[in-house]
Design a protein around this motif. Structure first.
Motif, PDB file in Angstrom:
ATOM      1  N   ARG A 144       0.820  -1.222   0.000  1.00 35.64           N
ATOM      2  CA  ARG A 144       0.000   0.000   0.000  1.00 35.64           C
ATOM      3  C   ARG A 144       0.849   1.265   0.000  1.00 35.64           C
ATOM      4  N   ARG A 145       2.178   1.058  -0.110  1.00 39.18           N
ATOM      5  CA  ARG A 145       3.122   2.165  -0.145  1.00 39.18           C
ATOM      6  C   ARG A 145       2.935   3.109   1.045  1.00 39.18           C
ATOM      7  N   GLY A 146       2.726   2.484   2.182  1.00 39.38           N
ATOM      8  CA  GLY A 146       2.543   3.238   3.410  1.00 39.38           C
ATOM      9  C   GLY A 146       3.650   2.954   4.398  1.00 39.38           C
ATOM     10  N   ALA A 147       3.549   3.591   5.538  1.00 40.67           N
ATOM     11  CA  ALA A 147       4.547   3.413   6.590  1.00 40.67           C
ATOM     12  C   ALA A 147       4.247   2.156   7.403  1.00 40.67           C
ATOM     13  N   VAL A 148       5.282   1.550   7.912  1.00 41.62           N
ATOM     14  CA  VAL A 148       5.117   0.396   8.793  1.00 41.62           C
ATOM     15  C   VAL A 148       4.523   0.861  10.113  1.00 41.62           C
ATOM     16  N   GLU A 149       3.578   0.115  10.625  1.00 35.85           N
ATOM     17  CA  GLU A 149       2.973   0.442  11.920  1.00 35.85           C
ATOM     18  C   GLU A 149       3.836  -0.188  13.018  1.00 35.85           C
ATOM     19  N   TRP A 150       4.696   0.615  13.596  1.00 34.07           N
ATOM     20  CA  TRP A 150       5.672   0.078  14.543  1.00 34.07           C
ATOM     21  C   TRP A 150       5.043  -0.389  15.842  1.00 34.07           C
ATOM     22  N   ASP A 151       3.919   0.195  16.227  1.00 30.33           N
ATOM     23  CA  ASP A 151       3.221  -0.322  17.403  1.00 30.33           C
ATOM     24  C   ASP A 151       2.754  -1.746  17.154  1.00 30.33           C
ATOM     25  N   GLY A 152       2.360  -2.021  15.906  1.00 30.50           N
ATOM     26  CA  GLY A 152       1.965  -3.381  15.549  1.00 30.50           C
ATOM     27  C   GLY A 152       3.147  -4.327  15.561  1.00 30.50           C
ATOM     28  N   VAL A 153       4.301  -3.852  15.094  1.00 26.29           N
ATOM     29  CA  VAL A 153       5.518  -4.659  15.113  1.00 26.29           C
ATOM     30  C   VAL A 153       5.854  -5.042  16.554  1.00 26.29           C
ATOM     31  N   PHE A 154       5.837  -4.058  17.430  1.00 30.80           N
ATOM     32  CA  PHE A 154       6.124  -4.302  18.852  1.00 30.80           C
ATOM     33  C   PHE A 154       5.121  -5.286  19.443  1.00 30.80           C
ATOM     34  N   SER A 155       3.846  -5.088  19.148  1.00 26.52           N
ATOM     35  CA  SER A 155       2.799  -5.932  19.728  1.00 26.52           C
ATOM     36  C   SER A 155       2.911  -7.377  19.255  1.00 26.52           C
ATOM     37  N   VAL A 156       3.200  -7.580  17.966  1.00 25.05           N
ATOM     38  CA  VAL A 156       3.329  -8.934  17.420  1.00 25.05           C
ATOM     39  C   VAL A 156       4.402  -9.713  18.168  1.00 25.05           C
ATOM     40  N   VAL A 157       5.509  -9.041  18.491  1.00 26.08           N
ATOM     41  CA  VAL A 157       6.621  -9.721  19.162  1.00 26.08           C
ATOM     42  C   VAL A 157       6.409  -9.785  20.674  1.00 26.08           C
ATOM     43  N   ALA A 158       6.212  -8.632  21.293  1.00 28.79           N
ATOM     44  CA  ALA A 158       6.222  -8.547  22.757  1.00 28.79           C
ATOM     45  C   ALA A 158       4.946  -9.059  23.410  1.00 28.79           C
ATOM     46  N   HIS A 159       3.824  -8.975  22.703  1.00 29.67           N
ATOM     47  CA  HIS A 159       2.562  -9.413  23.308  1.00 29.67           C
ATOM     48  C   HIS A 159       2.070 -10.748  22.765  1.00 29.67           C
ATOM     49  N   THR A 160       2.458 -11.087  21.546  1.00 29.58           N
ATOM     50  CA  THR A 160       1.929 -12.307  20.939  1.00 29.58           C
ATOM     51  C   THR A 160       2.953 -13.428  20.927  1.00 29.58           C
ATOM     52  N   HIS A 161       3.863 -13.428  19.978  1.00 27.44           N
ATOM     53  CA  HIS A 161       4.717 -14.598  19.784  1.00 27.44           C
ATOM     54  C   HIS A 161       5.663 -14.848  20.959  1.00 27.44           C
ATOM     55  N   TYR A 162       6.448 -13.852  21.356  1.00 26.64           N
ATOM     56  CA  TYR A 162       7.334 -14.046  22.510  1.00 26.64           C
ATOM     57  C   TYR A 162       6.579 -13.790  23.810  1.00 26.64           C
ATOM     58  N   GLY A 163       5.641 -12.893  23.766  1.00 21.80           N
ATOM     59  CA  GLY A 163       4.880 -12.584  24.973  1.00 21.80           C
ATOM     60  C   GLY A 163       4.119 -13.779  25.506  1.00 21.80           C
ATOM     61  N   LEU A 164       3.597 -14.627  24.602  1.00 20.88           N
ATOM     62  CA  LEU A 164       2.874 -15.820  25.035  1.00 20.88           C
ATOM     63  C   LEU A 164       3.822 -16.942  25.456  1.00 20.88           C
ATOM     64  N   ALA A 165       5.033 -16.949  24.906  1.00 25.28           N
ATOM     65  CA  ALA A 165       6.005 -17.982  25.271  1.00 25.28           C
ATOM     66  C   ALA A 165       6.619 -17.729  26.637  1.00 25.28           C
ATOM     67  N   ILE A 166       6.577 -16.481  27.096  1.00 26.42           N
ATOM     68  CA  ILE A 166       7.161 -16.100  28.379  1.00 26.42           C
ATOM     69  C   ILE A 166       6.034 -15.902  29.381  1.00 26.42           C
ATOM     70  N   ALA A 167       6.053 -16.680  30.446  1.00 27.12           N
ATOM     71  CA  ALA A 167       4.909 -16.731  31.352  1.00 27.12           C
ATOM     72  C   ALA A 167       4.977 -15.731  32.504  1.00 27.12           C
ATOM     73  N   ASP A 168       6.137 -15.534  33.078  1.00 28.19           N
ATOM     74  CA  ASP A 168       6.258 -14.715  34.279  1.00 28.19           C
ATOM     75  C   ASP A 168       6.075 -13.227  33.956  1.00 28.19           C
ATOM     76  N   LEU A 169       5.369 -12.508  34.827  1.00 29.16           N
ATOM     77  CA  LEU A 169       5.083 -11.094  34.572  1.00 29.16           C
ATOM     78  C   LEU A 169       6.347 -10.242  34.564  1.00 29.16           C
ATOM     79  N   TYR A 170       7.286 -10.554  35.460  1.00 31.06           N
ATOM     80  CA  TYR A 170       8.549  -9.808  35.469  1.00 31.06           C
ATOM     81  C   TYR A 170       9.315 -10.040  34.171  1.00 31.06           C
TER      82      TYR A 170
END
Length: 222
Positions: free
Chosen positions: A77-103
Motif C-alpha cells: 500500500r506504499r505506506g509506513a510500517v505500523e511500529w506499534d503493531g511490530v512491537f505488539s506482534v513480538v512482545a505481546h503475541t509470539h514471545y509474549g505468550l512464550a514467556i509466562a512470568d510477569l517480570y
C-alpha cells in the motif's frame, strides 16, 4: 554474539526476503538480537529470568513470519510500517505468550520497545553501543560476516539489562554449580577406581584438552 549469529543463520531465504528495504533488514537483525538476549538471560539464573524458557527457532521464525506480513502489507500500500503493531506482534503475541512470568514479560517489553521501533530506519541506529550498530548489508552472508567481525566476543551486562554486580554474582553462582558437578564426577570416578567418564563427541575442543580430573575441565558436553 554466537547466539545472535546462530539465530540469523537459521533463517531461510523466504523469511529474509518477505519484504525489502533498510527497515526490514534492520528489523530482522533486531528481532534476532532480542531472541538472543532473552535466551542468554537464562544463563544468569533467577537474576536473568524468573522462570526457565526454551526459546528456540519456532518462536523466532513464527514471529518473523508475522512481521514479514506487516512489512509486505506496508510495501503493497506504499505506506509506513505500523511500529506499534511490530512491537505488539513480538512482545505481546509470539514471545509474549512464550514467556509466562510477569517480570520476564516486562523485561521482554523493555528490550523490544526501543529495538522494534521506527529508529531502526536510521543509518546510525545502534541496539546498545557503537559495536551493536545495525549492519548495513543486504546479503545474508554479508550480514553474518558483520556479526562475526563487528560485535564484541564478550557482551557487557548492560546489553542484557543487568548491572555488572548482578551479572558477576550470577556467574559466581553458575561457577559454584559447575564446581559441585565436577566434584560429583570426581567422587564417582574415585569410586570406580579413578576412571573418569569418557567425554562425549559434543565436548569438542574443550573435552579434548581435559587432563586427569582437573575440575576446570570436567565439562563433557557443549
Amino acid at each position: 554474539r554466537a547466539r545472535l549469529h546462530g539465530a540469523y543463520a537459521s533463517l531461510d531465504a523466504d523469511s529474509l526476503e518477505a519484504a525489502s528495504g533498510r527497515s526490514w533488514r534492520a528489523c530482522i537483525f533486531a528481532l534476532c538480537a532480542l531472541h538472543a538476549v532473552m535466551a542468554e538471560r537464562g544463563r544468569f539464573g533467577k537474576a536473568g529470568c524468573a522462570l526457565p524458557y526454551d526459546l528456540g527457532q519456532p518462536e523466532l521464525r513464527t514471529a518473523l513470519g508475522a512481521l514479514g506480513t506487516l512489512f509486505a502489507d506496508a510495501e503493497a500500500r506504499r505506506g509506513a510500517v505500523e511500529w506499534d503493531g511490530v512491537f505488539s506482534v513480538v512482545a505481546h503475541t509470539h514471545y509474549g505468550l512464550a514467556i509466562a512470568d510477569l517480570y520476564d514479560k516486562r523485561v521482554l517489553r523493555a528490550h523490544a520497545r526501543p529495538w522494534l521501533s521506527a529508529a531502526l530506519a536510521e543509518q546510525s541506529y545502534s541496539l546498545h553501543a557503537a559495536d551493536y550498530a545495525i549492519p548495513n548489508a543486504v546479503e545474508r552472508d554479508a550480514t553474518l560476516a558483520k556479526i562475526a567481525q563487528q560485535l564484541p566476543a564478550e557482551e557487557p551486562p548492560a546489553l542484557y539489562g543487568m548491572d555488572a554486580g548482578t551479572a558477576a554474582r550470577a556467574r559466581e553462582a553458575e561457577g559454584e554449580l559447575l564446581l559441585r558437578a565436577a566434584e560429583a564426577v570426581a567422587a564417582a570416578a574415585a569410586r570406580d577406581g579413578g576412571q573418569l567418564p569418557t567425554p562425549t563427541t559434543g565436548g569438542g575442543a574443550l573435552a579434548s584438552q581435559c587432563a586427569g580430573g582437573e575440575a576446570a575441565c570436567l565439562l563433557y558436553t557443549s
